[in-house]
Design a protein around this motif. Structure first.
Motif, short mmCIF file in Angstrom:
data_model
loop_
_atom_site.label_atom_id
_atom_site.label_comp_id
_atom_site.label_asym_id
_atom_site.label_seq_id
_atom_site.Cartn_x
_atom_site.Cartn_y
_atom_site.Cartn_z
N ALA A 188 0.81 -1.22 0.00
CA ALA A 188 0.00 0.00 0.00
C ALA A 188 0.84 1.27 0.00
CB ALA A 188 -0.93 0.00 1.22
N GLY A 189 2.16 1.14 0.05
CA GLY A 189 3.01 2.33 0.09
C GLY A 189 2.83 3.13 1.37
N ASN A 190 2.42 2.46 2.43
CA ASN A 190 2.10 3.12 3.69
C ASN A 190 3.23 2.87 4.69
OD1 ASN A 190 1.04 4.08 6.07
ND2 ASN A 190 -0.77 2.78 6.05
N ALA A 191 3.98 3.92 5.03
CA ALA A 191 5.09 3.80 5.97
C ALA A 191 4.67 4.06 7.41
CB ALA A 191 6.22 4.75 5.58
N GLU A 192 3.42 4.43 7.63
CA GLU A 192 2.99 4.77 8.99
C GLU A 192 3.20 3.62 9.98
OE1 GLU A 192 0.89 4.96 12.51
OE2 GLU A 192 0.05 3.73 10.91
N PRO A 193 2.85 2.36 9.64
CA PRO A 193 3.11 1.29 10.60
C PRO A 193 4.61 1.11 10.89
CG PRO A 193 1.46 0.58 9.03
CD PRO A 193 2.03 1.89 8.52
N LEU A 194 5.45 1.35 9.90
CA LEU A 194 6.90 1.27 10.11
C LEU A 194 7.32 2.25 11.20
CD1 LEU A 194 9.75 0.28 9.25
CD2 LEU A 194 9.72 2.09 7.53
N GLN A 245 12.76 5.44 15.89
CA GLN A 245 13.02 6.34 14.76
C GLN A 245 14.25 5.95 13.95
OE1 GLN A 245 11.09 8.87 13.68
NE2 GLN A 245 12.49 9.36 12.02
N ALA A 246 15.38 5.70 14.61
CA ALA A 246 16.62 5.40 13.88
C ALA A 246 16.50 4.11 13.08
CB ALA A 246 17.79 5.33 14.85
N LEU A 247 15.95 3.07 13.68
CA LEU A 247 15.79 1.80 12.98
C LEU A 247 14.75 1.92 11.87
CD1 LEU A 247 16.55 -1.15 12.65
CD2 LEU A 247 14.98 -1.71 14.53
N ALA A 248 13.70 2.67 12.09
CA ALA A 248 12.70 2.89 11.04
C ALA A 248 13.33 3.56 9.84
CB ALA A 248 11.55 3.74 11.58
N GLN A 249 14.21 4.52 10.06
CA GLN A 249 14.85 5.22 8.95
C GLN A 249 15.79 4.30 8.17
OE1 GLN A 249 13.85 8.38 8.03
NE2 GLN A 249 14.86 7.67 6.17
N VAL A 294 9.40 -2.92 17.56
CA VAL A 294 10.58 -3.67 17.15
C VAL A 294 11.80 -3.00 17.80
CG1 VAL A 294 12.03 -4.39 15.22
CG2 VAL A 294 9.53 -4.38 14.98
N VAL A 295 12.44 -3.70 18.72
CA VAL A 295 13.59 -3.10 19.42
C VAL A 295 14.91 -3.64 18.90
CG1 VAL A 295 12.28 -2.53 21.50
CG2 VAL A 295 13.42 -4.76 21.33
N GLU A 296 14.88 -4.78 18.24
CA GLU A 296 16.07 -5.35 17.59
C GLU A 296 15.62 -6.02 16.31
OE1 GLU A 296 18.14 -8.17 20.04
OE2 GLU A 296 18.06 -6.86 21.79
N GLU A 297 16.50 -5.99 15.31
CA GLU A 297 16.15 -6.64 14.05
C GLU A 297 17.41 -7.01 13.29
OE1 GLU A 297 12.82 -5.73 10.84
OE2 GLU A 297 14.44 -4.27 10.81
N ILE A 298 17.39 -8.19 12.72
CA ILE A 298 18.47 -8.64 11.84
C ILE A 298 17.80 -9.06 10.54
CG2 ILE A 298 20.28 -10.36 11.45
CD1 ILE A 298 20.42 -10.64 14.53
N GLY A 299 18.31 -8.56 9.43
CA GLY A 299 17.80 -8.95 8.13
C GLY A 299 18.89 -9.62 7.32
N GLU A 300 18.52 -10.67 6.62
CA GLU A 300 19.49 -11.35 5.78
C GLU A 300 18.89 -11.57 4.40
OE1 GLU A 300 22.40 -15.16 5.52
OE2 GLU A 300 22.01 -14.16 7.41
N LEU A 301 19.47 -10.90 3.41
CA LEU A 301 19.09 -11.04 2.02
C LEU A 301 19.89 -12.19 1.42
CD1 LEU A 301 17.99 -10.05 -0.77
CD2 LEU A 301 19.87 -8.43 -0.80
N GLU A 302 19.21 -13.12 0.79
CA GLU A 302 19.89 -14.23 0.12
C GLU A 302 20.48 -13.69 -1.18
OE1 GLU A 302 18.92 -18.93 -0.36
OE2 GLU A 302 17.29 -17.53 -0.64
N LEU A 303 21.71 -13.16 -1.08
CA LEU A 303 22.31 -12.37 -2.15
C LEU A 303 22.81 -13.18 -3.34
CD1 LEU A 303 22.99 -9.49 -2.95
CD2 LEU A 303 25.17 -9.74 -1.75
#
Length: 142
Positions: free
Chosen positions: A32-38, A44-48, A117-126
């Motif tokens: 939906a292109g909606n960043a409000e839930p993010l 703030q820093a992690l959202a950015q 969300v207080v911690e997050e790790i993302g892994e892209l299968e590159l």
């Protein structure tokens, strides 16, 4: 459609609430292109950081679609596997547009407290993504 902010107290249990919050953030942004839930569910820093990453993907891959493959949650942690599909029509990691269709998976592991969300790790299968773009990352001898 509108997205209501979810809080653990509104759900049968915290695990279910955390899964729903995390799913809502990604789906709202990419469908939906909606960043409000993010910005509602991330500091703030992690959202950015996440916003910059996801906007970069949208610029690199036209018609970017996302599908949740699975979620596993226990306690305050949620593991989500997402498949993204699109057309590589913009620069990505220094790689000029190839105009090729791509499909790639990303695993996100998040820890949530009170719906945030207080911690997050993302892994892209590159590697599979680079193979679809015909990019070879074999190290060159010096």
């Amino acid at each position: 459609t509108g997205y209501a902010r979810l809080v653990p107290g509104d759900m049968p249990d915290t695990v279910t609430a955390n899964k729903q919050v995390y799913r809502e953030v990604v789906e709202a942004f990419f469908t939906a292109g909606n960043a409000e839930p993010l910005y509602s569910h991330y500091p703030q820093a992690l959202a950015q950081v996440r916003m910059d990453e996801w906007v970069g993907w949208q610029h690199a891959f036209d018609d970017l679609n996302v599908q949740l493959d699975f979620q596993i949650a226990e306690g305050d942690r949620v593991l989500s596997c997402w498949t993204f599909t699109g057309i590589h029509n913009g620069e990505f990691m220094g790689i000029d547009a190839t105009h090729k269709p791509v499909s790639f998976q990303v695993l996100y592991t998040a820890r949530l407290i009170n719906g945030i969300v207080v911690e997050e790790i993302g892994e892209l299968e590159l590697q599979p993504l680079l193979e679809q773009l015909d990019v070879d990352l074999v190290p060159r001898a010096l």
